[in-house]
Write a protein that holds these residues in place. Structure first.
Motif, PDB file in Angstrom:
ATOM      1  N   ALA A  25       0.844  -1.192   0.000  1.00 56.11           N
ATOM      2  CA  ALA A  25       0.000   0.000   0.000  1.00 56.11           C
ATOM      3  C   ALA A  25       0.879   1.241   0.000  1.00 56.11           C
ATOM      4  O   ALA A  25       1.810   1.348   0.804  1.00 56.11           O
ATOM      5  N   PRO A  26       0.624   2.206  -0.891  1.00 53.13           N
ATOM      6  CA  PRO A  26       1.477   3.395  -0.952  1.00 53.13           C
ATOM      7  C   PRO A  26       1.232   4.334   0.224  1.00 53.13           C
ATOM      8  O   PRO A  26       0.138   4.378   0.796  1.00 53.13           O
ATOM      9  N   THR A  27       2.266   5.096   0.565  1.00 53.72           N
ATOM     10  CA  THR A  27       2.163   6.116   1.606  1.00 53.72           C
ATOM     11  C   THR A  27       2.288   7.479   0.934  1.00 53.72           C
ATOM     12  O   THR A  27       3.352   7.855   0.463  1.00 53.72           O
ATOM     13  N   PHE A  28       1.184   8.209   0.872  1.00 50.58           N
ATOM     14  CA  PHE A  28       1.145   9.484   0.158  1.00 50.58           C
ATOM     15  C   PHE A  28       1.517  10.645   1.083  1.00 50.58           C
ATOM     16  O   PHE A  28       1.200  10.636   2.272  1.00 50.58           O
ATOM     17  N   THR A  29       2.179  11.629   0.486  1.00 50.31           N
ATOM     18  CA  THR A  29       2.533  12.868   1.176  1.00 50.31           C
ATOM     19  C   THR A  29       2.056  14.043   0.333  1.00 50.31           C
ATOM     20  O   THR A  29       2.362  14.100  -0.861  1.00 50.31           O
ATOM     21  N   PRO A  30       1.311  15.008   0.909  1.00 49.46           N
ATOM     22  CA  PRO A  30       0.890  16.174   0.126  1.00 49.46           C
ATOM     23  C   PRO A  30       2.098  16.979  -0.339  1.00 49.46           C
ATOM     24  O   PRO A  30       2.985  17.298   0.462  1.00 49.46           O
ATOM     25  N   ALA A  31       2.135  17.288  -1.626  1.00 55.07           N
ATOM     26  CA  ALA A  31       3.251  18.058  -2.175  1.00 55.07           C
ATOM     27  C   ALA A  31       2.793  19.254  -2.987  1.00 55.07           C
ATOM     28  O   ALA A  31       3.600  20.134  -3.283  1.00 55.07           O
ATOM     29  N   LEU A  32       1.511  19.297  -3.347  1.00 57.82           N
ATOM     30  CA  LEU A  32       0.994  20.354  -4.208  1.00 57.82           C
ATOM     31  C   LEU A  32      -0.490  20.523  -3.936  1.00 57.82           C
ATOM     32  O   LEU A  32      -1.180  19.549  -3.615  1.00 57.82           O
ATOM     33  N   ASP A  33      -0.973  21.738  -4.046  1.00 53.62           N
ATOM     34  CA  ASP A  33      -2.384  22.010  -3.822  1.00 53.62           C
ATOM     35  C   ASP A  33      -3.241  21.177  -4.773  1.00 53.62           C
ATOM     36  O   ASP A  33      -3.027  21.185  -5.988  1.00 53.62           O
ATOM     37  N   ALA A  34      -4.214  20.439  -4.231  1.00 56.73           N
ATOM     38  CA  ALA A  34      -5.042  19.552  -5.051  1.00 56.73           C
ATOM     39  C   ALA A  34      -5.831  20.324  -6.093  1.00 56.73           C
ATOM     40  O   ALA A  34      -6.037  19.851  -7.212  1.00 56.73           O
ATOM     41  N   ARG A  35      -6.277  21.529  -5.742  1.00 55.73           N
ATOM     42  CA  ARG A  35      -7.038  22.341  -6.693  1.00 55.73           C
ATOM     43  C   ARG A  35      -6.171  22.782  -7.858  1.00 55.73           C
ATOM     44  O   ARG A  35      -6.582  22.733  -9.024  1.00 55.73           O
ATOM     45  N   ALA A  36      -4.943  23.195  -7.562  1.00 52.68           N
ATOM     46  CA  ALA A  36      -4.027  23.607  -8.623  1.00 52.68           C
ATOM     47  C   ALA A  36      -3.648  22.423  -9.506  1.00 52.68           C
ATOM     48  O   ALA A  36      -3.531  22.559 -10.734  1.00 52.68           O
ATOM     49  N   ALA A  37      -3.464  21.250  -8.897  1.00 52.57           N
ATOM     50  CA  ALA A  37      -3.142  20.055  -9.680  1.00 52.57           C
ATOM     51  C   ALA A  37      -4.274  19.730 -10.649  1.00 52.57           C
ATOM     52  O   ALA A  37      -4.034  19.344 -11.808  1.00 52.57           O
ATOM     53  N   PHE A  38      -5.518  19.862 -10.195  1.00 50.97           N
ATOM     54  CA  PHE A  38      -6.660  19.586 -11.068  1.00 50.97           C
ATOM     55  C   PHE A  38      -6.697  20.574 -12.228  1.00 50.97           C
ATOM     56  O   PHE A  38      -6.931  20.190 -13.383  1.00 50.97           O
ATOM     57  N   VAL A  39      -6.494  21.861 -11.946  1.00 53.18           N
ATOM     58  CA  VAL A  39      -6.540  22.873 -12.999  1.00 53.18           C
ATOM     59  C   VAL A  39      -5.461  22.605 -14.047  1.00 53.18           C
ATOM     60  O   VAL A  39      -5.711  22.691 -15.255  1.00 53.18           O
ATOM     61  N   VAL A  40      -4.257  22.269 -13.613  1.00 55.40           N
ATOM     62  CA  VAL A  40      -3.176  21.971 -14.553  1.00 55.40           C
ATOM     63  C   VAL A  40      -3.519  20.746 -15.389  1.00 55.40           C
ATOM     64  O   VAL A  40      -3.290  20.720 -16.597  1.00 55.40           O
ATOM     65  N   GLY A  41      -4.078  19.713 -14.763  1.00 56.75           N
ATOM     66  CA  GLY A  41      -4.493  18.541 -15.518  1.00 56.75           C
ATOM     67  C   GLY A  41      -5.553  18.869 -16.546  1.00 56.75           C
ATOM     68  O   GLY A  41      -5.533  18.352 -17.675  1.00 56.75           O
ATOM     69  N   ASP A  42      -6.484  19.749 -16.178  1.00 60.48           N
ATOM     70  CA  ASP A  42      -7.530  20.161 -17.115  1.00 60.48           C
ATOM     71  C   ASP A  42      -6.929  20.908 -18.303  1.00 60.48           C
ATOM     72  O   ASP A  42      -7.359  20.733 -19.449  1.00 60.48           O
ATOM     73  N   ILE A  43      -5.927  21.731 -18.055  1.00 56.04           N
ATOM     74  CA  ILE A  43      -5.259  22.470 -19.138  1.00 56.04           C
ATOM     75  C   ILE A  43      -4.527  21.511 -20.070  1.00 56.04           C
ATOM     76  O   ILE A  43      -4.633  21.609 -21.302  1.00 56.04           O
ATOM     77  N   LEU A  44      -3.773  20.572 -19.511  1.00 54.17           N
ATOM     78  CA  LEU A  44      -2.964  19.663 -20.336  1.00 54.17           C
ATOM     79  C   LEU A  44      -3.810  18.627 -21.072  1.00 54.17           C
ATOM     80  O   LEU A  44      -3.291  17.931 -21.951  1.00 54.17           O
ATOM     81  N   SER A  45      -5.083  18.517 -20.730  1.00 59.84           N
ATOM     82  CA  SER A  45      -5.973  17.600 -21.444  1.00 59.84           C
ATOM     83  C   SER A  45      -6.803  18.321 -22.503  1.00 59.84           C
ATOM     84  O   SER A  45      -7.631  17.697 -23.167  1.00 59.84           O
ATOM     85  N   ASP A  46      -6.572  19.627 -22.678  1.00 57.93           N
ATOM     86  CA  ASP A  46      -7.390  20.460 -23.555  1.00 57.93           C
ATOM     87  C   ASP A  46      -6.739  20.577 -24.940  1.00 57.93           C
ATOM     88  O   ASP A  46      -5.749  21.311 -25.101  1.00 57.93           O
ATOM     89  N   PRO A  47      -7.239  19.884 -25.955  1.00 48.44           N
ATOM     90  CA  PRO A  47      -6.621  19.960 -27.289  1.00 48.44           C
ATOM     91  C   PRO A  47      -6.751  21.337 -27.926  1.00 48.44           C
ATOM     92  O   PRO A  47      -5.899  21.746 -28.713  1.00 48.44           O
ATOM     93  N   ASN A  48      -7.804  22.079 -27.594  1.00 44.53           N
ATOM     94  CA  ASN A  48      -7.973  23.418 -28.161  1.00 44.53           C
ATOM     95  C   ASN A  48      -6.934  24.383 -27.604  1.00 44.53           C
ATOM     96  O   ASN A  48      -6.468  25.270 -28.316  1.00 44.53           O
ATOM     97  N   ALA A  49      -6.578  24.209 -26.334  1.00 49.90           N
ATOM     98  CA  ALA A  49      -5.607  25.119 -25.732  1.00 49.90           C
ATOM     99  C   ALA A  49      -4.216  24.941 -26.320  1.00 49.90           C
ATOM    100  O   ALA A  49      -3.450  25.898 -26.412  1.00 49.90           O
ATOM    101  N   ARG A  50      -3.874  23.723 -26.738  1.00 49.34           N
ATOM    102  CA  ARG A  50      -2.543  23.496 -27.304  1.00 49.34           C
ATOM    103  C   ARG A  50      -2.493  23.712 -28.813  1.00 49.34           C
ATOM    104  O   ARG A  50      -1.451  23.525 -29.436  1.00 49.34           O
ATOM    105  N   ALA A  51      -3.621  24.127 -29.405  1.00 45.78           N
ATOM    106  CA  ALA A  51      -3.709  24.220 -30.859  1.00 45.78           C
ATOM    107  C   ALA A  51      -2.722  25.217 -31.456  1.00 45.78           C
ATOM    108  O   ALA A  51      -2.240  25.029 -32.574  1.00 45.78           O
TER     109      ALA A  51
END
Length: 755
Positions: A501-527
């Motif tokens: 079982a992994p042992t997780f440690t917080p390293a980055l704001d979860a909200r900011a991580a989600f926003v970055v993931g949303d940006i990197l999954s956006d094909p229109n933004a990288r167009a």
């Protein structure tokens, strides 16, 4: 073990001798009764190598771990060629299936020959020889020494052989013998012999090879000519119907064949499809053992064999296509998002590489733009930026201690004012450097270290180029940092074996991580950089970022889906530059192929937003031609940073959007100096000429500077005549509200004064 016999005075001498003989035989039989069972011998057999298994149980790598001997795996008799069994019995024990452990006819013939000084074949049977081999791990009494066996040893061996014959089946005796018998040099057992001298498994041995193997049993270290001569006799016994002329021709050819075979070393110390992974996995497992404790014969790893094979083939195939562009090396790693288990680890391109032993998964290389997601996530978490904030993609000259730093975009073109979403997805360099000026290299360095990236130097050493990946990081650690983005900013070590079982440690704001993931999954933004139909666009949800280091020495593609994180690097282990290789032509096609294979039958859906995020419709103000800077859209914000309009004040000349409180909803921040800065005044320069310049983002007319509680300056840029000591600088608005603050220190003589 000493043996004493006492003779009662009343017994006749003949009876004393008879009892002494019985006692002596009982003493000689003691080792025989201590012989192990067939099951104990088979389970106690130790190979000189360790097999690394996939999670499915398939062997993915074989590694030699015992340098003192060369043993393969235990081979069942059914897995040995019939020719081998026939050759061994004809050579060593023709009546093996008839006698009960001792061939009394052979014993009589040997005794008669010794009586008349005639050379005869030895009377030792396969069962007797096996008894000696088994006793090697017990008392050693039956084991043959340098001068051969004595009479007592031979008698004990005969007794032991008959015990073995009663307890074991004939096929078990033959199987154990072929697995335990020493052949030549360090080679023990038929598996090691077959793979070393003939380059094949024991079940594939033909009659010639079987004859040579049988000949080596009798004379393991004999000269090749003598081995060939004895092998010829075995081969003739195996082919009694062959004519004399054919037999002579066969023996002549056997001489050359035997000489070549005895010189061959076809069995490598390591073999398989995961050599680099096995090296790390075994080192980790060895660290868990007590000192001196050997590794188990098999180790079950976290690798998925079909995935490992596919990744290896995909990497090799794509590198062949890039061979004309001076690319010969690459690496692939696949991690399970939830557990951190390594599912695939391809460390090199194998035969295509001139440095196949170099592990590209662990080699430190410049990551290029693949560090940008962590930088923007940090700026978003600190509320310095949002995904809709406007940043300036225009020529910039940033002063550093060693001169001006002038970042450039990959295509040498500039896009003007763009949103953070566009800047990150399209991988624009200048906005990233401007963002690092806000965050500071030291703070970003600390963030990267929290994510597990082993940066060798400090943030000050890398400076603002850290935003563009001037550091060196291994692919494994970079992929695991991206895995943290997939896990809401939580990081845990990678795992080499399944189940933990992994042992997780917080390293980055979860909200900011989600926003970055949303940006990197956006094909229109990288167009703007990659087009709308690039290889990065998958049919399922995924987020990905490419990167290219200076002079095209390294090319990367790292990204994640709902279940997996895949990292790919291509380049040259020598450090040579590639020719005309971009983010979409180098590593990205490999990334897309591996990710597509993983999700051929497994869906990948977008993650759910964490608490504290809101989705808000935004509009963008006009550019110089009166057109909206970007299209209207719904955007994700950390709650409290959302606003409906993002625009530039007319005539803005600043490198940042105008507004102290923020038309962009982001309050102004101190850009320079960095927190904790130490300024040393030069005694050879007049103090009045050593101004310390304070810079901030935002509208200059609305900003105030306070040092140690006293307002001393105004505007986005202000020069202060420093005074020694530790100081607190505060950036405020016209109402006196503190927008940002930091502490710094001045050392040396100075002049107290205002602007």
């Amino acid at each position: 073990m000493p043996f004493f016999v006492s003779f009662p005075a009343g017994l006749p001498r003949v009876r004393w001798r008879w009892r002494a003989g019985v006692a002596a035989l009982a003493w000689l039989a003691l080792p025989a009764w201590a012989l192990p069972t067939f099951h104990e011998v088979r389970t106690g057999f130790r190979s000189s190598e360790t097999l690394v298994l996939s999670r499915e149980g398939e062997v993915v790598q074989r590694v030699r771990t015992d340098a003192s001997v060369r043993r393969g795996q235990w081979q069942a008799l059914a897995d040995m060629s019939p020719a081998l069994r026939q050759a061994l019995v004809l050579s060593e024990d023709k009546r093996f299936y008839e006698h009960s452990g001792v061939d009394w006819a052979a014993v009589s013939a040997a005794a008669w020959g010794n009586l008349w000084n005639q050379r005869t074949r030895g009377a030792s049977t396969l069962t007797m020889q096996l008894a000696g081999l088994l006793d090697g791990d017990a008392s050693g009494f039956l084991r043959q020494g340098p001068g051969g066996r004595g009479v007592a040893q031979k008698l004990g061996q005969a007794v032991a052989a008959q015990v073995l014959d009663r307890r074991w089946r004939k096929d078990q005796i033959l199987e154990a013998y072929l697995n335990l018998v020493p052949f030549r040099g360090e080679i023990v057992g038929i598996d090691a012999l077959a793979r070393t001298l003939f380059g094949k498994a024991p079940h594939g041995l033909d009659e010639r090879e079987a004859a040579v193997a049988a000949a080596l049993v009798r004379a393991p270290n004999a000269r090749p000519a003598l081995v060939a001569q004895r092998a010829c006799g075995v081969l003739r016994a195996m082919r009694p119907q062959a004519g004399s002329a054919a037999a002579r021709a066969e023996c002549d050819a056997l001489d050359l064949f035997t000489t070549a075979a005895l010189q061959r070393r076809a069995w490598a110390a390591s073999d398989g499809m995961a050599p680099h992974f096995a090296r790390q996995f075994m080192a980790q497992q060895r660290a868990l053992l007590a000192p001196g404790q050997p590794l188990p014969a098999t180790l079950r790893s976290s690798l998925r064999a079909p995935l490992q094979r596919m990744a290896q083939q995909t990497l090799a195939q794509h590198l062949r296509e890039l061979r004309g562009r001076n690319v010969e090396d690459g690496a692939v790693v696949v991690l399970d998002n939830a557990s951190g288990e390594v599912l695939a680890w391809v460390g090199s391109s194998g035969e295509l590489s001139q440095a196949a032993e170099v592990d590209g998964v662990l080699a430190r290389r410049q990551p290029g733009s693949t560090l940008k997601p962590f930088l923007y996530a940090q700026a978003i978490a600190q509320r310095r930026l949002t995904a809709a904030s406007l940043v300036h993609d225009a020529p910039a000259q940033i002063g550093t201690a060693s001169g001006l730093y002038i970042p450039q975009n990959y295509d040498r073109q500039f896009k003007g004012w763009v949103s953070v979403r566009t800047a990150l997805a399209a991988s624009l360099n200048v906005p990233a450097v401007r963002t690092l000026v806000m965050v500071s290299p030291d703070a970003f360095f600390a963030q990267l270290r929290q994510l597990g990236l082993p940066l060798a130097e400090s943030g000050g050493y890398y400076g603002y180029s850290l935003a563009l990946g001037s550091s060196e990081v291994p692919l494994l650690h970079l992929a695991n940092a991206y895995r943290a983005l997939a896990n809401g900013g939580r990081v845990s070590p990678v795992a080499y074996a399944p189940g933990a079982a992994p042992t997780f440690t917080p390293a980055l704001d979860a909200r900011a991580a989600f926003v970055v993931g949303d940006i990197l999954s956006d094909p229109n933004a990288r167009a703007r950089t990659f087009g709308t139909d690039s290889v990065l666009a998958t049919r399922f949800w995924s987020a990905v970022k490419t990167g290219t280091s200076k002079d095209m020495r390294d090319n990367w593609a790292v990204g994640w889906s709902a279940r997996y994180t895949v990292g790919v690097w291509v380049g040259n282990a020598s450090g040579a530059s590639m020719h005309d290789v971009s983010g979409t032509s180098g590593a990205a096609p490999i990334w897309a192929a591996v990710m597509g294979w993983l999700h051929a039958r497994t869906p990948s859906r977008a993650p759910q937003p964490p608490a504290g995020l809101v989705r808000h419709d935004v509009r963008f103000g006009p550019d110089a031609q009166g057109q909206p800077l970007e299209s209207q859209r719904a955007e994700w914000f950390i709650d409290g940073t959302q606003q409906p309009l993002f625009a530039m004040d007319s005539g803005a000349a600043s490198a940042y959007p105008q507004s102290a409180g923020g038309q962009n909803g982001i309050q102004a921040r101190i850009q320079s100096p960095a927190p904790g800065t130490i300024i040393a005044l030069d005694p050879d320069i007049p103090p009045a000429r050593q101004r310390l310049w304070f810079e901030a983002s935002g509208e200059g007319s609305g900003l105030r500077w306070r040092i140690d509680g006293r307002e001393l300056g105004r505007g986005a840029r202000w020069g202060w005549l420093p005074w020694p000591g530790r100081h607190l600088v505060e950036l405020t608005d016209t109402r006196g509200q503190v927008l940002d603050s930091l502490r710094f220190e001045v050392r040396g003589a100075g002049v107290r004064g205002g602007a």
